[in-house]
Motif scaffolding. Structure first.
Motif, mmCIF file in Angstrom:
data_model
loop_
_atom_site.group_PDB
_atom_site.id
_atom_site.type_symbol
_atom_site.label_atom_id
_atom_site.label_comp_id
_atom_site.label_asym_id
_atom_site.label_seq_id
_atom_site.Cartn_x
_atom_site.Cartn_y
_atom_site.Cartn_z
ATOM 1 N N GLY A 57 49.966 11.626 7.877
ATOM 2 C CA GLY A 57 51.021 10.690 7.520
ATOM 3 C C GLY A 57 52.149 10.636 8.511
ATOM 4 O O GLY A 57 52.419 11.588 9.242
ATOM 5 N N ILE A 58 52.807 9.504 8.505
ATOM 6 C CA ILE A 58 53.979 9.235 9.319
ATOM 7 C C ILE A 58 55.163 9.175 8.354
ATOM 8 O O ILE A 58 55.077 8.539 7.300
ATOM 9 C CB ILE A 58 53.824 7.874 10.047
ATOM 10 N N TRP A 59 56.252 9.841 8.723
ATOM 11 C CA TRP A 59 57.404 9.921 7.828
ATOM 12 C C TRP A 59 58.677 9.408 8.490
ATOM 13 O O TRP A 59 58.926 9.692 9.654
ATOM 14 C CB TRP A 59 57.650 11.373 7.398
ATOM 15 N N GLY A 60 59.445 8.706 7.706
ATOM 16 C CA GLY A 60 60.835 8.420 8.010
ATOM 17 C C GLY A 60 61.618 9.318 7.068
ATOM 18 O O GLY A 60 61.900 8.945 5.937
ATOM 19 N N ALA A 80 62.284 9.973 12.574
ATOM 20 C CA ALA A 80 61.095 9.130 12.691
ATOM 21 C C ALA A 80 59.997 9.965 13.326
ATOM 22 O O ALA A 80 60.065 10.290 14.506
ATOM 23 C CB ALA A 80 61.404 7.908 13.561
ATOM 24 N N GLY A 81 58.996 10.356 12.523
ATOM 25 C CA GLY A 81 57.982 11.246 13.074
ATOM 26 C C GLY A 81 56.739 11.352 12.231
ATOM 27 O O GLY A 81 56.467 10.519 11.377
ATOM 28 N N CYS A 82 55.997 12.419 12.486
ATOM 29 C CA CYS A 82 54.755 12.619 11.744
ATOM 30 C C CYS A 82 54.725 14.018 11.152
ATOM 31 O O CYS A 82 55.417 14.928 11.608
ATOM 32 C CB CYS A 82 53.536 12.367 12.632
ATOM 33 N N GLU A 83 53.912 14.146 10.114
ATOM 34 C CA GLU A 83 53.721 15.440 9.476
ATOM 35 C C GLU A 83 52.915 16.319 10.425
ATOM 36 O O GLU A 83 51.935 15.876 11.025
ATOM 37 C CB GLU A 83 53.006 15.262 8.136
ATOM 38 N N VAL A 84 53.368 17.568 10.554
ATOM 39 C CA VAL A 84 52.732 18.511 11.470
ATOM 40 C C VAL A 84 52.448 19.818 10.730
ATOM 41 O O VAL A 84 52.931 20.036 9.619
ATOM 42 C CB VAL A 84 53.629 18.793 12.706
ATOM 43 N N LEU A 85 51.684 20.676 11.367
ATOM 44 C CA LEU A 85 51.457 22.009 10.816
ATOM 45 C C LEU A 85 52.792 22.742 10.764
ATOM 46 O O LEU A 85 53.639 22.589 11.646
ATOM 47 C CB LEU A 85 50.450 22.770 11.671
ATOM 48 N N ALA A 136 67.795 13.259 -0.554
ATOM 49 C CA ALA A 136 67.598 12.065 0.270
ATOM 50 C C ALA A 136 66.221 11.457 0.019
ATOM 51 O O ALA A 136 65.243 12.166 -0.201
ATOM 52 C CB ALA A 136 67.739 12.425 1.746
ATOM 53 N N VAL A 137 66.158 10.150 0.066
ATOM 54 C CA VAL A 137 64.906 9.409 -0.094
ATOM 55 C C VAL A 137 64.163 9.438 1.242
ATOM 56 O O VAL A 137 64.771 9.393 2.304
ATOM 57 C CB VAL A 137 65.206 7.952 -0.517
ATOM 58 N N HIS A 138 62.832 9.540 1.172
ATOM 59 C CA HIS A 138 62.009 9.552 2.385
ATOM 60 C C HIS A 138 61.059 8.365 2.363
ATOM 61 O O HIS A 138 60.675 7.871 1.302
ATOM 62 C CB HIS A 138 61.191 10.845 2.478
ATOM 63 N N GLU A 139 60.663 7.939 3.550
ATOM 64 C CA GLU A 139 59.687 6.857 3.714
ATOM 65 C C GLU A 139 58.381 7.458 4.220
ATOM 66 O O GLU A 139 58.392 8.218 5.190
ATOM 67 C CB GLU A 139 60.182 5.831 4.728
#
Length: 162
Positions: A57-60, A80-85, A136-139
């Motif tokens: 997934g990609i997360w804001g 602005a990024g992605c989920e990582v280990l 906080a809300v996340h995207e």
């Protein structure tokens, strides 16, 4: 409008971080996405993937300016990024956040419906179901869904690790 409740354990995001006025977020957040997308190759090896090798997934991700993952006030921070280990180390120029565990009220939207659905969640769904927004809300951008679709993750209960 369809809303589902999801418990999500703590997770890690590496991305491009910025801070700005909440009222001007549509001006400064797209620049973060542009920078993250243009330089994704620098973190692609850290991205969490499913068993088929696809991005999870990609997360804001959002936080208050003190990075306690509280709601935005006059200003906020956005990653602005992605989920990582979880044990990933952010390369130079990138920021790593560990998002705490929460129970979320989740609603799907797109760029055209974002504002209306956000208002619906804040003004109707959450209070009418006796919830409170506790952070906080996340995207969340699912790589398998149509470009432009996203899920808004409203934290309604903090889950503390045992």
């Amino acid at each position: 409008m369809e809303v589902h409740i999801e418990e999500k354990q703590s997770f890690t995001v590496i991305g491009k971080m910025g801070q700005g006025l909440s009222s001007k977020s549509t001006e400064w957040i797209p620049k973060l996405w542009q920078e993250a997308n243009q330089n994704f190759s620098e973190i692609s090896n850290l991205a969490k993937k499913d068993s088929a090798g696809n991005l999870v997934g990609i997360w804001g991700a959002m936080s208050d300016v003190s990075e306690r993952f509280e709601r935005w006030t006059e200003q906020g921070k956005y990653l602005a990024g992605c989920e990582v280990l979880n044990d990933s180390v952010a390369p130079s120029g990138w920021t790593k956040w560990i998002i705490p565990s929460y129970k979320f009220a989740v609603m799907k939207c797109n760029q055209n419906t974002y504002r209306d659905k956000f208002k619906y969640m804040v003004n109707e769904y959450i209070p009418n179901h006796n919830y409170s927004i506790v952070g906080a809300v996340h995207e969340y951008y699912n790589p398998f869904e149509e470009i432009g679709d996203l899920n808004l993750y409203f934290p309604i209960e903090r889950i503390y690790d045992k």
